[in-house]
Scaffold this motif. Sequence first.
Motif, PDB file in Angstrom:
ATOM      1  N   TRP A  89      16.408  37.454  27.151  1.00  0.00           N
ATOM      2  CA  TRP A  89      16.851  38.645  27.877  1.00  0.00           C
ATOM      3  C   TRP A  89      15.738  39.686  27.997  1.00  0.00           C
ATOM      4  O   TRP A  89      15.768  40.517  28.906  1.00  0.00           O
ATOM      5  CB  TRP A  89      18.080  39.239  27.198  1.00  0.00           C
ATOM      6  N   ASP A  90      14.769  39.640  27.115  1.00  0.00           N
ATOM      7  CA  ASP A  90      13.637  40.559  27.230  1.00  0.00           C
ATOM      8  C   ASP A  90      12.851  40.320  28.518  1.00  0.00           C
ATOM      9  O   ASP A  90      12.150  41.212  28.992  1.00  0.00           O
ATOM     10  CB  ASP A  90      12.687  40.389  26.034  1.00  0.00           C
ATOM     11  N   ASN A  91      13.008  39.124  29.066  1.00  0.00           N
ATOM     12  CA  ASN A  91      12.263  38.739  30.269  1.00  0.00           C
ATOM     13  C   ASN A  91      13.114  38.844  31.534  1.00  0.00           C
ATOM     14  O   ASN A  91      12.693  38.409  32.598  1.00  0.00           O
ATOM     15  CB  ASN A  91      11.762  37.293  30.099  1.00  0.00           C
ATOM     16  N   ILE A  92      14.328  39.409  31.424  1.00  0.00           N
ATOM     17  CA  ILE A  92      15.255  39.478  32.556  1.00  0.00           C
ATOM     18  C   ILE A  92      15.642  40.931  32.805  1.00  0.00           C
ATOM     19  O   ILE A  92      16.077  41.632  31.888  1.00  0.00           O
ATOM     20  CB  ILE A  92      16.516  38.635  32.285  1.00  0.00           C
ATOM     21  N   GLN A  93      15.497  41.370  34.048  1.00  0.00           N
ATOM     22  CA  GLN A  93      15.798  42.764  34.390  1.00  0.00           C
ATOM     23  C   GLN A  93      17.040  42.925  35.259  1.00  0.00           C
ATOM     24  O   GLN A  93      17.497  44.041  35.489  1.00  0.00           O
ATOM     25  CB  GLN A  93      14.590  43.409  35.103  1.00  0.00           C
ATOM     26  N   GLY A  94      17.587  41.830  35.777  1.00  0.00           N
ATOM     27  CA  GLY A  94      18.771  41.922  36.617  1.00  0.00           C
ATOM     28  C   GLY A  94      19.474  40.588  36.751  1.00  0.00           C
ATOM     29  O   GLY A  94      18.870  39.526  36.572  1.00  0.00           O
ATOM     30  N   VAL A  95      20.792  40.655  37.043  1.00  0.00           N
ATOM     31  CA  VAL A  95      21.597  39.454  37.279  1.00  0.00           C
ATOM     32  C   VAL A  95      22.446  39.706  38.517  1.00  0.00           C
ATOM     33  O   VAL A  95      23.005  40.798  38.685  1.00  0.00           O
ATOM     34  CB  VAL A  95      22.510  39.138  36.082  1.00  0.00           C
ATOM     35  N   TRP A  96      22.543  38.694  39.374  1.00  0.00           N
ATOM     36  CA  TRP A  96      23.393  38.830  40.560  1.00  0.00           C
ATOM     37  C   TRP A  96      24.184  37.545  40.757  1.00  0.00           C
ATOM     38  O   TRP A  96      23.668  36.442  40.572  1.00  0.00           O
ATOM     39  CB  TRP A  96      22.566  39.110  41.825  1.00  0.00           C
ATOM     40  N   GLY A  97      25.451  37.679  41.173  1.00  0.00           N
ATOM     41  CA  GLY A  97      26.250  36.517  41.553  1.00  0.00           C
ATOM     42  C   GLY A  97      27.656  36.573  40.994  1.00  0.00           C
ATOM     43  O   GLY A  97      27.918  37.188  39.954  1.00  0.00           O
ATOM     44  N   ALA A  98      28.572  35.950  41.683  1.00  0.00           N
ATOM     45  CA  ALA A  98      29.973  35.932  41.256  1.00  0.00           C
ATOM     46  C   ALA A  98      30.112  35.242  39.906  1.00  0.00           C
ATOM     47  O   ALA A  98      29.454  34.231  39.635  1.00  0.00           O
ATOM     48  CB  ALA A  98      30.836  35.231  42.297  1.00  0.00           C
ATOM     49  N   THR A  99      30.960  35.790  39.052  1.00  0.00           N
ATOM     50  CA  THR A  99      31.222  35.353  37.667  1.00  0.00           C
ATOM     51  C   THR A  99      29.994  35.447  36.775  1.00  0.00           C
ATOM     52  O   THR A  99      29.977  34.887  35.681  1.00  0.00           O
ATOM     53  CB  THR A  99      31.794  33.908  37.589  1.00  0.00           C
ATOM     54  N   ALA A 100      28.972  36.180  37.205  1.00  0.00           N
ATOM     55  CA  ALA A 100      27.751  36.276  36.403  1.00  0.00           C
ATOM     56  C   ALA A 100      27.795  37.407  35.389  1.00  0.00           C
ATOM     57  O   ALA A 100      27.137  37.336  34.348  1.00  0.00           O
ATOM     58  CB  ALA A 100      26.544  36.465  37.326  1.00  0.00           C
ATOM     59  N   CYS A 101      28.560  38.443  35.660  1.00  0.00           N
ATOM     60  CA  CYS A 101      28.398  39.692  34.908  1.00  0.00           C
ATOM     61  C   CYS A 101      29.028  39.682  33.526  1.00  0.00           C
ATOM     62  O   CYS A 101      28.381  40.033  32.533  1.00  0.00           O
ATOM     63  CB  CYS A 101      28.920  40.856  35.742  1.00  0.00           C
ATOM     64  N   VAL A 102      30.312  39.321  33.446  1.00  0.00           N
ATOM     65  CA  VAL A 102      30.977  39.313  32.141  1.00  0.00           C
ATOM     66  C   VAL A 102      30.224  38.432  31.158  1.00  0.00           C
ATOM     67  O   VAL A 102      29.976  38.807  30.003  1.00  0.00           O
ATOM     68  CB  VAL A 102      32.440  38.848  32.272  1.00  0.00           C
ATOM     69  N   GLN A 103      29.842  37.239  31.619  1.00  0.00           N
ATOM     70  CA  GLN A 103      29.189  36.301  30.707  1.00  0.00           C
ATOM     71  C   GLN A 103      27.773  36.736  30.351  1.00  0.00           C
ATOM     72  O   GLN A 103      27.337  36.574  29.207  1.00  0.00           O
ATOM     73  CB  GLN A 103      29.197  34.892  31.312  1.00  0.00           C
ATOM     74  N   SER A 104      27.036  37.309  31.301  1.00  0.00           N
ATOM     75  CA  SER A 104      25.677  37.755  30.976  1.00  0.00           C
ATOM     76  C   SER A 104      25.727  38.919  29.991  1.00  0.00           C
ATOM     77  O   SER A 104      24.970  38.947  29.009  1.00  0.00           O
ATOM     78  CB  SER A 104      24.921  38.155  32.247  1.00  0.00           C
ATOM     79  N   TRP A 105      26.635  39.872  30.205  1.00  0.00           N
ATOM     80  CA  TRP A 105      26.755  40.989  29.273  1.00  0.00           C
ATOM     81  C   TRP A 105      27.240  40.516  27.903  1.00  0.00           C
ATOM     82  O   TRP A 105      26.758  40.993  26.874  1.00  0.00           O
ATOM     83  CB  TRP A 105      27.698  42.048  29.833  1.00  0.00           C
ATOM     84  N   SER A 106      28.186  39.585  27.896  1.00  0.00           N
ATOM     85  CA  SER A 106      28.699  39.070  26.617  1.00  0.00           C
ATOM     86  C   SER A 106      27.595  38.392  25.826  1.00  0.00           C
ATOM     87  O   SER A 106      27.465  38.591  24.600  1.00  0.00           O
ATOM     88  CB  SER A 106      29.850  38.093  26.866  1.00  0.00           C
ATOM     89  N   LEU A 107      26.786  37.591  26.498  1.00  0.00           N
ATOM     90  CA  LEU A 107      25.687  36.906  25.819  1.00  0.00           C
ATOM     91  C   LEU A 107      24.662  37.895  25.287  1.00  0.00           C
ATOM     92  O   LEU A 107      24.103  37.707  24.192  1.00  0.00           O
ATOM     93  CB  LEU A 107      25.026  35.906  26.774  1.00  0.00           C
TER      94      LEU A 107
END
Length: 370
Positions: free
Chosen positions: A213-231
Amino acid sequence: MKYLNGAMRAALCGVAMTAGFSHAALAKEPYKVFLSMSYVGNDWQAEAQNMVTAMAKANADKVNLQIQVAGPVAQKQIQQIDAMVQAGAQAIIVYPISPTALNASIKNACDKGVVVFAYDSSVTEPCAYNVVTDQVALATESAEWVAEKMGHKGNLIFMTGVPGTSVDTDRNKAARAVFAKYPDIKIIAEPSGMWSQAVARKALTEVLATTSWDNIQGVWGATACVQSWSLQMEAGIEKLVPCGTEGTNGMRIMMLPKGSIEGATAPYAPVGAPGISLESHPGAGAVALKLAIDVLEGKKVPKTTLMPLEAVTSENAKLCKTGSFEELAAGCNVFDPGMVSSGWFANIANPATPEVGFQAALVGQPEVKN
């Protein structure tokens, strides 16, 4: 971006008004209507089916609804549609797995007097009606929001949906066009989430096997948000990565200010996560059924109907306590976590379908707006 109501947008788009084939003289019994679903392995499709079922129950004197599931295989859906016509279908409501592959079967159905409505994912056969969300507007606005929150630079995870559908194709094309405007944004992974929370989590976990996650600045796409934030939270990360765009209640709950819902527990709890929630309306199938009844009764309806589209961020997120029509009309757009699951879709309000409210989306029961 401001959104016009469906009638105004239809007028602006020059939608042709088409006279429906009148079945009134044949309707001594309820109309025989079939629902053909494609991929059903996600919460959105389950909710959409509930809303179609509720609309059918609200019109039980007019509709005898039968539901079939083809899965993500166009040839099987073609066979189903052909069989529905042979079984005496008077209307077919379809979530098409492809915008073009079903056209010959749809044309055959129309030629035999069957009314065909596609919902959410569109078809190109001119005889069919489409009830859809403006996916280009949805993807463009959400991608621009994510790009801005990234400062127009950094690495992005780009989550795709069910391949082959017009929804996935249109969204991905529009979002890529946005991110391509900013040369300092780099898409480092394009996992397929299949619009499923479980699949999205697995796909994101696989991406994280080769980066962090230190290498990731953004996430886009359906069903991506809850799981990315949870992780991220599971990894002990406090400053969450901006994400768009899904309509799940879990995402909207997480966007609320931390501590704003007493007793809510992580990850299904307010944490002030940075996100924009825009999603296809799960009531599109219910609208399609209601309009199909109109056509069967000889009324004129537009060949294309656009569903409401509302952008929800932390600035305009508003909690629903009961899910009543009055609350929805007053602008509530997030449901208490004690009422629905995290994967449940919160964008259910639509003035065009007073028969279909919270209970319809939740358990398939119609309601009557006072």
